[in-house]
Design an enzyme around this catalytic site. Structure first.
Site, PDB file in Angstrom:
ATOM      1  N   ASP A 136      -8.197  -6.390  -5.218  1.00  0.00           N
ATOM      2  CA  ASP A 136      -7.963  -5.103  -4.562  1.00  0.00           C
ATOM      3  C   ASP A 136      -8.672  -4.001  -5.336  1.00  0.00           C
ATOM      4  OD1 ASP A 136      -7.017  -3.093  -2.953  1.00  0.00           O
ATOM      5  OD2 ASP A 136      -4.971  -3.145  -3.732  1.00  0.00           O
TER       6      ASP A 136
ATOM      7  N   SER B 298       0.818  -1.198   0.000  1.00  0.00           N
ATOM      8  CA  SER B 298       0.000   0.000   0.000  1.00  0.00           C
ATOM      9  C   SER B 298       0.862   1.263   0.000  1.00  0.00           C
ATOM     10  CB  SER B 298      -0.963  -0.047   1.189  1.00  0.00           C
ATOM     11  OG  SER B 298      -1.982   0.899   1.057  1.00  0.00           O
TER      12      SER B 298
ATOM     13  N   HIS C 188      -6.098  -6.520  -1.111  1.00  0.00           N
ATOM     14  CA  HIS C 188      -5.030  -5.558  -0.829  1.00  0.00           C
ATOM     15  C   HIS C 188      -3.921  -6.172   0.024  1.00  0.00           C
ATOM     16  CE1 HIS C 188      -3.566  -1.461  -0.794  1.00  0.00           C
ATOM     17  NE2 HIS C 188      -3.505  -1.439   0.519  1.00  0.00           N
TER      18      HIS C 188
END
Length: 441
Positions: free
Chosen positions: A360, A159, A420
């Site tokens: 994601d 991320s 994610h």
């Protein structure tokens, strides 16, 4: 950490794990051997915490893990929810990355996890400061632990951690060339990374539409909100762009009945959705993206048994207590792209890997592929000319778990059935990818 302190830390680590045997039924042999942890004061009043798990074999590489947010804790979430030797219930994790590498968790930026600042002006406000702080920590680490200077060193990230990893890798490459840091930097891996925020936001609508999560009206609403973000970025109004990004997320929630930004097959919990009453975007984004990394059970673990085990956390420091301040101080830099840094890394010959989860949303694969296709790296035509290679799921031979494509010093992994947090969703595949990137298979 002094030799007596290090010995005491190792002894306490062993006692801590053995103590849990009696209450939780853990095996008598700890799932990992030697550990170490400490603080480094990277600036006046700015203290960064690190925690190292040694691999069983000295022949294995060293991996540093960087969490997202900014404000997410590697020592907490990355460690106990994703890749560390123990899970949140302090039971051995079968897919721990410590099987394939020594793993270094660093709580960064300053104020994240057990890291803390004594001063209101001690927080980082951009990735340049984040990289500078990390360089100080790495200088200390490799000086004090010279046994790792020749070991292949990789930076893995997730991320916003990927955005920080790109900046850190670039500064580390320069520092090594100048003799400021002695280490064997072998590459950086950018997982579901916030490298080009605008490409992510602009593809949310098309991605949700093609997966039947938006109708025509919803696509129009999301695309319109995203266009406002694009205009702000093009005008270099990055603080405004961050605020408008929050608006787009709210529009997505309203049109999808709360799709989860971290995995489109699930719904966002009600407590993380926008409230009817107006809420400032920092509080809203903290609720959406920082608090999920600081769940109640994890917070109780980190501020209870783990804090006691570590024995060096100041009394006035709470794990995650400054996370919201970390995010708010970085808000003006949040929507800035770092694609140029990836280009510089590739041109410098650094091994760069991009990996992304199929499910994601917040950093969707469509957006990742867009900025990759705009790279100026001279090897890009060769990369684009290749077809990807299917990889079997390690737990299901004959079932595709991922696709990958590698050309010279650049690789891309498309991880199937993962959102994610890839190590949480597809642990065996993530571990296999780690071994491939670090050339163990």
């Amino acid at each position: 950490m002094s030799r007596p302190a290090a010995a005491a830390a190792a002894a306490w680590s062993l006692l801590f794990l053995l103590a849990f045997v009696a209450t939780t039924g853990l095996p008598s042999r700890p799932p990992t051997g030697k550990e170490a942890w400490n603080y480094v004061e990277v600036r006046d009043g700015a203290h960064m915490f690190w925690w190292l798990y040694y691999a069983d074999s000295q022949d294995l590489p060293l991996v540093m893990w960087l969490q997202g947010g900014p404000g997410g804790s590697g020592s907490g979430f990355g460690n106990f929810a994703e890749i560390g030797p123990l899970d949140g219930d302090l039971k051995p994790r079968k897919t721990s990355w410590v099987q394939a590498a020594s793993v270094l968790f660093v709580d960064n930026p300053v104020g994240t996890g057990f890291s803390y600042t004594d001063r209101p002006d001690g927080y980082a406000t951009d990735v340049a400061t984040v990289a500078s702080d990390m360089l100080v920590l790495l200088q200390h680490f490799f000086t004090e632990r010279a046994e790792f200077q020749s070991v292949p060193f990789y930076i893995f990230s997730e991320s916003y951690g990927g955005k920080m990893a790109a900046a850190i890798s670039l500064e580390l490459t320069k520092a090594i060339a100048q003799g400021m840091v002695k280490c064997n930097f072998a590459g950086v891996a950018l997982g579901d990374s916030w490298i080009s925020p605008l490409d992510s936001v602009m593809t949310w609508g098309p991605y949700l539409y093609t997966t039947s999560l938006l109708d025509d009206y919803g696509l129009k609403d999301v695309s319109s909100a995203a266009e406002a973000v694009k205009q702000a970025v093009e005008q270099q109004q990055f603080q405004k762009a961050t605020e408008l990004w929050s608006v787009v997320e709210t529009v997505v929630e309203q049109n999808t009945n709360g799709v989860n930004f971290y995995n489109i097959l699930t719904q966002e919990p009600d407590e993380r959705r926008a409230s009817v009453a107006e809420e400032d975007f920092i509080s809203l984004q903290t609720r959406r993206h920082i608090r999920p990394l600081h769940g109640q059970s994890l917070s109780e673990l980190m501020n209870g048994p783990i804090r006691k085990k570590l024995g060096i956390i100041p009394k006035n420091v709470t794990w995650g207590g400054q996370a919201e301040d970390v995010f708010s101080n970085m808000a003006g830099d949040f929507m800035r792209p770092v694609v140029d840094m990836v280009d510089q890394l590739l041109t410098a010959g650094v091994n760069v890997t991009v990996y992304n989860g199929q499910l994601d949303l917040i950093v969707d694969t469509m957006g990742q592929e867009l900025w990759v296709k705009r790279l100026k790296w001279e090897g890009l035509p060769g990369f684009n000319g290749l077809r990807w290679t299917p990889l079997d799921d390690p737990t299901s031979p004959g079932v595709t778990g991922a696709f990958c494509k590698t050309y010279k010093n650049f690789a891309f992994y498309w991880i199937l059935r993962a959102g994610h947090m890839i190590p949480s969703d597809q642990g065996p595949m993530a571990l296999q990818m780690l071994r491939m990137i670090t050339q163990q298979v």
